[in-house]
Design a protein around this motif. Structure first.
Motif, PDB file in Angstrom:
ATOM      1  N   ARG A 186       0.645  -1.212  -0.017  1.00  0.00           N
ATOM      2  CA  ARG A 186      -0.126   0.079  -0.012  1.00  0.00           C
ATOM      3  C   ARG A 186       0.857   1.122  -0.020  1.00  0.00           C
ATOM      4  O   ARG A 186       0.396   2.095   0.427  1.00  0.00           O
ATOM      5  CB  ARG A 186      -1.042   0.041   1.238  1.00  0.00           C
ATOM      6  N   MET A 187       2.024   1.189  -0.437  1.00  0.00           N
ATOM      7  CA  MET A 187       2.946   2.309  -0.543  1.00  0.00           C
ATOM      8  C   MET A 187       2.600   3.130  -1.914  1.00  0.00           C
ATOM      9  O   MET A 187       1.967   2.682  -2.679  1.00  0.00           O
ATOM     10  CB  MET A 187       4.320   1.805  -0.778  1.00  0.00           C
ATOM     11  N   PRO A 188       2.643   4.377  -1.633  1.00  0.00           N
ATOM     12  CA  PRO A 188       2.478   5.255  -3.113  1.00  0.00           C
ATOM     13  C   PRO A 188       3.509   5.023  -3.940  1.00  0.00           C
ATOM     14  O   PRO A 188       4.380   4.612  -3.275  1.00  0.00           O
ATOM     15  CB  PRO A 188       2.466   6.733  -2.252  1.00  0.00           C
ATOM     16  N   ARG A 189       3.233   5.205  -4.927  1.00  0.00           N
ATOM     17  CA  ARG A 189       4.329   5.158  -6.143  1.00  0.00           C
ATOM     18  C   ARG A 189       5.545   5.616  -5.716  1.00  0.00           C
ATOM     19  O   ARG A 189       6.778   5.083  -5.715  1.00  0.00           O
ATOM     20  CB  ARG A 189       3.896   5.481  -7.511  1.00  0.00           C
ATOM     21  N   ARG A 190       5.615   6.855  -5.262  1.00  0.00           N
ATOM     22  CA  ARG A 190       6.616   7.654  -4.618  1.00  0.00           C
ATOM     23  C   ARG A 190       6.463   8.259  -3.529  1.00  0.00           C
ATOM     24  O   ARG A 190       5.413   8.907  -3.313  1.00  0.00           O
ATOM     25  CB  ARG A 190       7.055   8.706  -5.900  1.00  0.00           C
ATOM     26  N   LEU A 191       7.238   8.239  -2.454  1.00  0.00           N
ATOM     27  CA  LEU A 191       7.128   9.047  -1.207  1.00  0.00           C
ATOM     28  C   LEU A 191       8.461   9.766  -0.840  1.00  0.00           C
ATOM     29  O   LEU A 191       9.491   9.414  -1.096  1.00  0.00           O
ATOM     30  CB  LEU A 191       7.031   7.953  -0.106  1.00  0.00           C
ATOM     31  N   VAL A 192       7.819  10.971  -0.765  1.00  0.00           N
ATOM     32  CA  VAL A 192       9.276  12.164  -0.328  1.00  0.00           C
ATOM     33  C   VAL A 192       8.838  12.516   1.053  1.00  0.00           C
ATOM     34  O   VAL A 192       7.431  12.803   1.427  1.00  0.00           O
ATOM     35  CB  VAL A 192       9.113  13.214  -1.228  1.00  0.00           C
ATOM     36  N   VAL A 193       9.518  12.452   1.963  1.00  0.00           N
ATOM     37  CA  VAL A 193       9.451  12.974   3.406  1.00  0.00           C
ATOM     38  C   VAL A 193      10.418  14.366   3.570  1.00  0.00           C
ATOM     39  O   VAL A 193      11.611  13.874   3.354  1.00  0.00           O
ATOM     40  CB  VAL A 193       9.721  11.844   4.456  1.00  0.00           C
ATOM     41  N   TYR A 194       9.654  15.161   4.191  1.00  0.00           N
ATOM     42  CA  TYR A 194      10.626  16.289   4.580  1.00  0.00           C
ATOM     43  C   TYR A 194      10.474  16.527   6.177  1.00  0.00           C
ATOM     44  O   TYR A 194       9.593  16.663   6.570  1.00  0.00           O
ATOM     45  CB  TYR A 194      10.265  17.641   4.264  1.00  0.00           C
ATOM     46  N   ALA A 195      11.645  15.991   6.755  1.00  0.00           N
ATOM     47  CA  ALA A 195      11.954  16.202   8.115  1.00  0.00           C
ATOM     48  C   ALA A 195      12.641  17.478   8.600  1.00  0.00           C
ATOM     49  O   ALA A 195      13.690  17.450   8.048  1.00  0.00           O
ATOM     50  CB  ALA A 195      12.603  14.929   8.480  1.00  0.00           C
ATOM     51  N   VAL A 196      11.766  18.466   9.446  1.00  0.00           N
ATOM     52  CA  VAL A 196      12.374  19.412   9.887  1.00  0.00           C
ATOM     53  C   VAL A 196      13.050  19.478  11.271  1.00  0.00           C
ATOM     54  O   VAL A 196      12.066  18.949  12.011  1.00  0.00           O
ATOM     55  CB  VAL A 196      11.457  20.569   9.917  1.00  0.00           C
ATOM     56  N   GLU A 197      14.022  19.711  11.609  1.00  0.00           N
ATOM     57  CA  GLU A 197      14.407  19.497  13.089  1.00  0.00           C
ATOM     58  C   GLU A 197      13.977  20.512  13.683  1.00  0.00           C
ATOM     59  O   GLU A 197      13.950  21.690  13.380  1.00  0.00           O
ATOM     60  CB  GLU A 197      16.181  19.646  12.985  1.00  0.00           C
ATOM     61  N   ALA A 198      13.469  20.109  14.983  1.00  0.00           N
ATOM     62  CA  ALA A 198      12.867  21.134  16.034  1.00  0.00           C
ATOM     63  C   ALA A 198      13.625  21.625  16.940  1.00  0.00           C
ATOM     64  O   ALA A 198      14.402  20.830  17.345  1.00  0.00           O
ATOM     65  CB  ALA A 198      11.639  20.283  16.537  1.00  0.00           C
ATOM     66  N   ALA A 199      13.501  22.561  17.297  1.00  0.00           N
ATOM     67  CA  ALA A 199      13.965  23.285  18.421  1.00  0.00           C
ATOM     68  C   ALA A 199      13.210  22.881  19.700  1.00  0.00           C
ATOM     69  O   ALA A 199      13.720  22.976  20.807  1.00  0.00           O
ATOM     70  CB  ALA A 199      14.084  24.840  18.498  1.00  0.00           C
ATOM     71  N   ASP A 200      11.881  23.140  19.589  1.00  0.00           N
ATOM     72  CA  ASP A 200      10.945  22.860  20.828  1.00  0.00           C
ATOM     73  C   ASP A 200       9.649  22.370  20.572  1.00  0.00           C
ATOM     74  O   ASP A 200       8.882  22.844  19.505  1.00  0.00           O
ATOM     75  CB  ASP A 200      10.735  24.377  21.257  1.00  0.00           C
ATOM     76  N   VAL A 201       9.448  21.280  21.086  1.00  0.00           N
ATOM     77  CA  VAL A 201       8.441  20.562  20.874  1.00  0.00           C
ATOM     78  C   VAL A 201       7.169  20.350  22.185  1.00  0.00           C
ATOM     79  O   VAL A 201       6.345  19.515  22.288  1.00  0.00           O
ATOM     80  CB  VAL A 201       8.083  18.983  20.292  1.00  0.00           C
ATOM     81  N   GLY A 202       7.721  21.474  22.962  1.00  0.00           N
ATOM     82  CA  GLY A 202       6.915  21.299  24.422  1.00  0.00           C
ATOM     83  C   GLY A 202       5.529  21.900  24.107  1.00  0.00           C
ATOM     84  O   GLY A 202       5.112  22.272  22.830  1.00  0.00           O
ATOM     85  N   LEU A 203       4.564  21.674  25.089  1.00  0.00           N
ATOM     86  CA  LEU A 203       3.168  22.406  24.882  1.00  0.00           C
ATOM     87  C   LEU A 203       3.215  23.712  24.826  1.00  0.00           C
ATOM     88  O   LEU A 203       4.208  24.546  25.416  1.00  0.00           O
ATOM     89  CB  LEU A 203       2.576  21.896  26.200  1.00  0.00           C
ATOM     90  N   GLY A 204       2.647  24.157  23.622  1.00  0.00           N
ATOM     91  CA  GLY A 204       2.448  25.713  23.411  1.00  0.00           C
ATOM     92  C   GLY A 204       1.949  25.972  22.099  1.00  0.00           C
ATOM     93  O   GLY A 204       2.174  24.835  21.120  1.00  0.00           O
ATOM     94  N   VAL A 205       1.870  27.056  21.533  1.00  0.00           N
ATOM     95  CA  VAL A 205       1.667  27.480  20.189  1.00  0.00           C
ATOM     96  C   VAL A 205       3.029  28.302  19.671  1.00  0.00           C
ATOM     97  O   VAL A 205       3.633  29.041  20.434  1.00  0.00           O
ATOM     98  CB  VAL A 205       0.472  28.168  19.797  1.00  0.00           C
ATOM     99  N   GLY A 206       2.986  28.380  18.411  1.00  0.00           N
ATOM    100  CA  GLY A 206       4.045  29.413  17.740  1.00  0.00           C
ATOM    101  C   GLY A 206       5.300  28.384  17.385  1.00  0.00           C
ATOM    102  O   GLY A 206       5.827  27.591  18.306  1.00  0.00           O
ATOM    103  N   LEU A 207       5.987  28.916  16.234  1.00  0.00           N
ATOM    104  CA  LEU A 207       7.095  27.959  15.853  1.00  0.00           C
ATOM    105  C   LEU A 207       8.144  29.016  16.373  1.00  0.00           C
ATOM    106  O   LEU A 207       8.268  29.914  16.646  1.00  0.00           O
ATOM    107  CB  LEU A 207       7.309  27.927  14.392  1.00  0.00           C
ATOM    108  N   SER A 208       9.166  28.083  16.622  1.00  0.00           N
ATOM    109  CA  SER A 208      10.861  29.003  16.846  1.00  0.00           C
ATOM    110  C   SER A 208      11.100  29.681  15.589  1.00  0.00           C
ATOM    111  O   SER A 208      10.750  29.175  14.613  1.00  0.00           O
ATOM    112  CB  SER A 208      11.537  27.839  17.349  1.00  0.00           C
ATOM    113  N   ASP A 209      11.951  30.643  15.809  1.00  0.00           N
ATOM    114  CA  ASP A 209      12.430  31.281  14.665  1.00  0.00           C
ATOM    115  C   ASP A 209      13.121  30.375  13.551  1.00  0.00           C
ATOM    116  O   ASP A 209      12.790  30.483  12.478  1.00  0.00           O
ATOM    117  CB  ASP A 209      13.233  32.463  15.284  1.00  0.00           C
ATOM    118  N   PRO A 210      13.959  29.449  13.975  1.00  0.00           N
ATOM    119  CA  PRO A 210      14.639  28.966  12.803  1.00  0.00           C
ATOM    120  C   PRO A 210      13.852  27.901  12.129  1.00  0.00           C
ATOM    121  O   PRO A 210      13.963  27.601  10.871  1.00  0.00           O
ATOM    122  CB  PRO A 210      15.758  27.855  13.679  1.00  0.00           C
TER     123      PRO A 210
END
Lengths: 141, 430
Positions: free
Chosen positions: A100-124
């Motif tokens: 059940r894989m799509p014909r092609r899969l691309v994953v963009y993985a973005v390194e996080a600075a902070d995945v703690g509870l809260g809203v709003g992205l870090s600057d980087p």
């Protein structure tokens, strides 16, 4: 059919980056969905797709927040699947077992600075969003 | 920007709602402590909700759990509407019930097939199981897909539905929009019945619980979206009295609160619902339950997989009934002007009852919020089960006892299914 899948949680700061990119490309008319990363849900989201592009945040040690990894898939991880974690590798493993894989899969993985509870992205991570939107759109053309 | 394959060690993906662990301490042959450590996001959301408009809790709390956003949305709606003195008309309530059936189907299919069944068939996970039981896993995915189709048709999308608002819906689907969903559900009904037959044939370790059982109850239907609370100990009270009966307290080993019912340990979820409400199941679901060997009560947590399968049949059956008699509510939502007061809401999330309470100020802003999720209510009961399980199986080596404990945790479909893999079993030296 192509699909962009933004994976994340908007109340986990940088974990929202995938959802924000999915939203942005959807406004340009692209078929995009949001996902919490649950593996079975991912399988259904990319069902029948020629190309599935996933954008997700990752926690790395050590981390360079905002750095983007573009890969055909994430490495399989130990621990099996659950409803709440390790979504993409488990989804890839399950989809492979079920053809059940799509014909092609691309994953963009973005390194996080902070995945703690809260809203709003870090600057980087916030600065990475325009690059991601451009490249995801380019993948689809 | 790197375009190469990942070169750094990825310690975890960012799905971290499931943080938690179990610590079992056995000293001199006696189980000294059984501590389930759960990380619990509702506390964060309670703080986040203060100062927000009274219309915001459904959307904000839906993000607490990706598996059961509808539960959070509807418990929030009921509580806000109660605070403002508004009751939604029956057609809106029926559409809510239809939406909620979608969530039950999707969540139960996921748990039965991908999370729980591997335990009974001797596989470490669904990925390994899929190699030998591909048909079964496909059946689970087809059921989940039908649930998702219903969530999308009524809720706007499958993950974190966007169509729910205080007072009803932003837009009611047309009958024509629900017709293809009904077709999918008709096929799903056979899959759900096959699910009951499949799981009924599993082997179940013997274990009978004596916890008090608590569920939402309605006299004329299997309670999902509303009702009063009843218990196996004879309690029967309206949701407004929830805070008088259910008290949460801090325990040192967990950020989650432990809840007690009139000072006693208790359990919510499928076992409680079935035992207290099976008379309200549809004839088809009752027949399926009887054929699966379920009696008037079910107190073996390993058999919860059978109850979930029966509830799958019920949710599909009920969704078809609701679609059959569906007329789009007009209007799709009633006005809910803010009024100062306190409101309570309770619904049956797939894994147990979910209670919300909000205090709304005269300016329409929320001044206090309380959310009591099923997992924190069940935490003491799960710990008690584990204690009994470990005490009764001390002869087993760690590599057998640990998976048994993980299995016992998965019986409850807690929002920590993942963390059970990081179980830490501590025994003192012999």
């Amino acid at each position: 059919m192509n699909v962009v899948i933004g994976v994340g949680n908007p109340y986990r700061r940088d974990d929202a980056v995938g959802l924000i990119v999915a939203d942005a490309v959807a406004r340009r008319g692209v078929h995009a969905v949001q996902s919490d990363g649950e593996p079975a849900g991912l399988l259904l989201a990319w069902e029948g797709a020629d190309l599935a592009v996933i954008v997700d945040a990752v926690v790395c040690e050590p981390a360079t927040p905002g750095r983007i990894h573009r890969t055909p898939a994430l490495p399989a991880m130990h621990g099996g699947m659950s409803s709440h974690s390790l979504g993409i590798p488990a989804a890839v493993a399950l989809a492979t077992a079920l053809d059940r894989m799509p014909r092609r899969l691309v994953v963009y993985a973005v390194e996080a600075a902070d995945v703690g509870l809260g809203v709003g992205l870090s600057d980087p991570v916030s600065h990475a969003v325009p690059w991601l939107v451009d490249h995801v759109l380019a993948d689809l053309t | 920007m790197s375009h190469r394959a990942r070169q750094l060690r990825v310690s975890a993906l960012a799905r971290v709602e499931g943080e938690g662990a179990l610590n079992v301490v056995v000293r001199d042959g006696v189980v000294e402590r059984t501590e389930l450590r759960i990380y619990e996001p509702p506390r964060f959301f309670e703080a986040l909700l203060r100062g927000r408009a009274h219309t915001e809790p459904p959307d904000i709390t839906a993000r607490i759990c990706g598996i059961c956003p509808v539960a959070y949305q509807l418990s929030a709606c009921h509580a806000i509407e109660a605070a403002c003195g508004v009751a939604v008309p029956e057609p809106v309530e029926a559409l809510r019930r239809l939406l909620y059936c979608g969530e039950w189907i999707s969540s139960h299919a996921l748990h039965v097939y991908l999370l729980h069944a591997p335990d009974f068939l001797g596989y470490p996970d669904a990925i390994t199981m899929a190699a030998d039981h591909r048909d079964a896993v496909e059946r689970g995915l087809a059921l989940k897909k039908a649930g998702n189709a219903l969530l999308e048709a009524v809720g706007g999308r499958a993950i974190h539905p966007v169509n729910v608002r205080v007072g009803g819906f932003y837009r009611a689907p047309t009958r024509a929009e629900l017709a293809p969903v009904a077709e999918q559900l008709t096929a799903a009904l056979y899959l759900a019945l096959a699910t009951v037959r499949w799981v009924a044939g599993f082997d179940f370790p013997s274990l009978e619980l004596d916890h008090e059982l608590l569920a939402v109850h309605e006299d004329d239907r299997y309670a999902i979206t509303r009702g009063r609370l009843v218990s196996s100990g004879g309690l029967d009270f309206p949701v407004e009295e929830f805070p008088q009966h259910v008290v949460e307290h801090q325990v040192p080993h967990s950020t989650a609160l432990h809840a007690t019912l009139d000072g006693r340990r208790y359990l919510t979820g499928p076992l409680a619902r079935y035992t207290l409400n099976h008379a309200q199941l549809s004839p088809l679901a009752l027949t399926a339950a009887a054929e699966a060997g379920l009696g008037a009560s079910c107190r073996n947590p390993f058999r919860s997989i059978v109850v979930r399968a029966v509830e799958l049949v019920y949710a599909v059956d009920e969704a078809l009934r609701l679609i059959e008699s569906y007329e789009p509510p007009e209007p799709a939502a009633v006005a809910v002007p803010p009024m100062p007061g306190v409101g309570h809401g309770v619904t049956e999330a797939p894994r147990g009852l979910l209670y919300h309470r909000y205090t709304v100020g005269a300016d329409g802003l929320i001044t206090a919020a309380a959310i009591v999720p099923p997992t924190s209510q069940n935490q003491a009961a799960i710990e008690a089960d584990l204690h009994a399980l470990v005490a009764g199986n001390l002869a087993l080596p760690d590599d057998e006892l640990t998976p048994l404990c993980e299995r016992a945790i998965r019986n409850y479909d807690p929002c920590i299914s993942c963390s059970a893999h990081f179980l830490d079993l501590t025994r003192s030296p012999a």
